[in-house]
Write a protein that holds these residues in place. Structure first.
Motif: not given
Length: 334
Positions: A116-120, A40-45, A123-127
């Motif tokens: 608790k922290m999935r890719l979905r 999941a952290p890969a999306l934030f990075t 993605a919602l946090m990034v959105a």
């Protein structure tokens, strides 16, 4: 161009070079390693890295041109677009760091991290960071332009009758981007530090009990174990200090300067304004090292990329050597 301007130009050029290379390397690691992408952290990075690259190739060169030319470096439309990006990317960068801190808090505090922290969820946090960051420049289109104090295309207001409205907007922007992110960083990372120290104490107790039982253990081995305990306690504190410290050092001078500019009658030197902007840009150069490249998975990915490049080069060079050798042999055989 005086020495101050030359120094600022050198700082901007160095920041651009380091930011471009380091963020491009992080992007290569993300593209190369499937293990990193699955987390999941890969999306934030990825969100942070793409924003840093966009700032490096658009906003930093325009600021550099503004410092050199001492005037607006581009046409009004391009400058307004760059100001829109500057405002959006600054807020998005801060909120992305807050999102990364929340991710690390979830990873440390909750045992069921994957649930608790999935890719979905990531993605919602990034959105949300995008929506939050886009709100400010979208509602301030009339306040986007070239600001001489920072030699940058950014938020600015030239009309005296809009001074109060612009001051309220600027205060709200920094409160909901810089201050909000700083509070989230402090709350999450201090909680992470508390949990990390608790685990270190448990490990230390087990280690000391083991050392007491192993009475015949060599003194040098026992001393190394105690030294490792000390390093483990210091490591977590250094990491947390780095995360919060780089955020403050890079963004706080610029934010404070923007607020002082609004509410103070004392003029601010242009060199300090540009320097504070350069410090804000330096976050794009430090983020890859703070959040990515110094981690084990990214170092491993960098080594694999380097080995693959060297392997291809050696195959290519050996192939060229073989071709030249065959060309040298053929005339002799004839």
């Amino acid at each position: 161009m005086n020495s101050w301007d030359a120094g600022l130009v050198g700082l901007l050029v160095g920041t651009m070079g380091v930011s471009l290379l380091s963020n491009a390397l992080v992007l290569l690691c993300l593209l190369h390693s499937a293990d990193i992408r699955r987390q999941a952290p890969a999306l934030f990075t990825l969100n942070l890295t793409c924003g840093n690259l966009l700032c490096t190739v658009v906003n930093m060169p325009l600021t550099l041109a503004g410092v050199v030319a001492q005037r607006q470096p581009a046409g009004d439309r391009l400058c307004r677009l760059a100001a829109f990006l500057d405002t959006f990317l600054a807020a998005n960068s801060m909120l992305s760091m807050a999102a990364l801190s929340i991710d690390r808090w979830v990873a440390v505090v909750f045992l069921s991290y994957r649930a608790k922290m999935r890719l979905r969820d990531a993605a919602l946090m990034v959105a949300y960071t995008w929506l939050h960051a886009l709100t400010f420049p979208a509602t301030a289109l009339s306040w986007l332009g070239f600001h001489q104090l920072y030699a940058s295309c950014t938020l600015c207001s030239r009309r005296p009758d809009e001074r109060l409205r612009f001051a309220v907007f600027t205060g709200a922007f920094h409160a909901l981007s810089f201050l909000l992110s700083f509070v989230v960083l402090c709350c999450t990372y201090l909680k992470v530090l508390k949990v990390a120290r608790f685990h270190c104490k448990r490990i230390d107790v087990i280690t000391m009990q083991t050392l007491v039982l192993l009475v015949d253990l060599h003194p040098s081995v026992r001393e190394r174990c105690l030294e490792e305990q000390k390093r483990r306690r210091q490591r977590a504190t250094k990491k947390i200090s780095t995360f919060i410290g780089t955020f403050l050092v890079c963004f706080a001078p610029y934010v404070i300067t923007r607020l002082v500019e609004l509410f103070s009658t004392v003029p601010i030197g242009s060199h300090w304004g540009v320097l504070s902007k350069c410090l804000a840009y330096s976050k794009a150069a430090s983020d890859p090292f703070v959040y990515s490249l110094l981690r084990h998975q990214y170092r491993k990915s960098c080594k694999e990329i380097l080995n693959r490049l060297l392997h291809r080069r050696s195959i290519h060079s050996s192939g060229l050597t073989g071709d030249s050798h065959s060309q040298n042999i053929l005339p002799v055989s004839e």
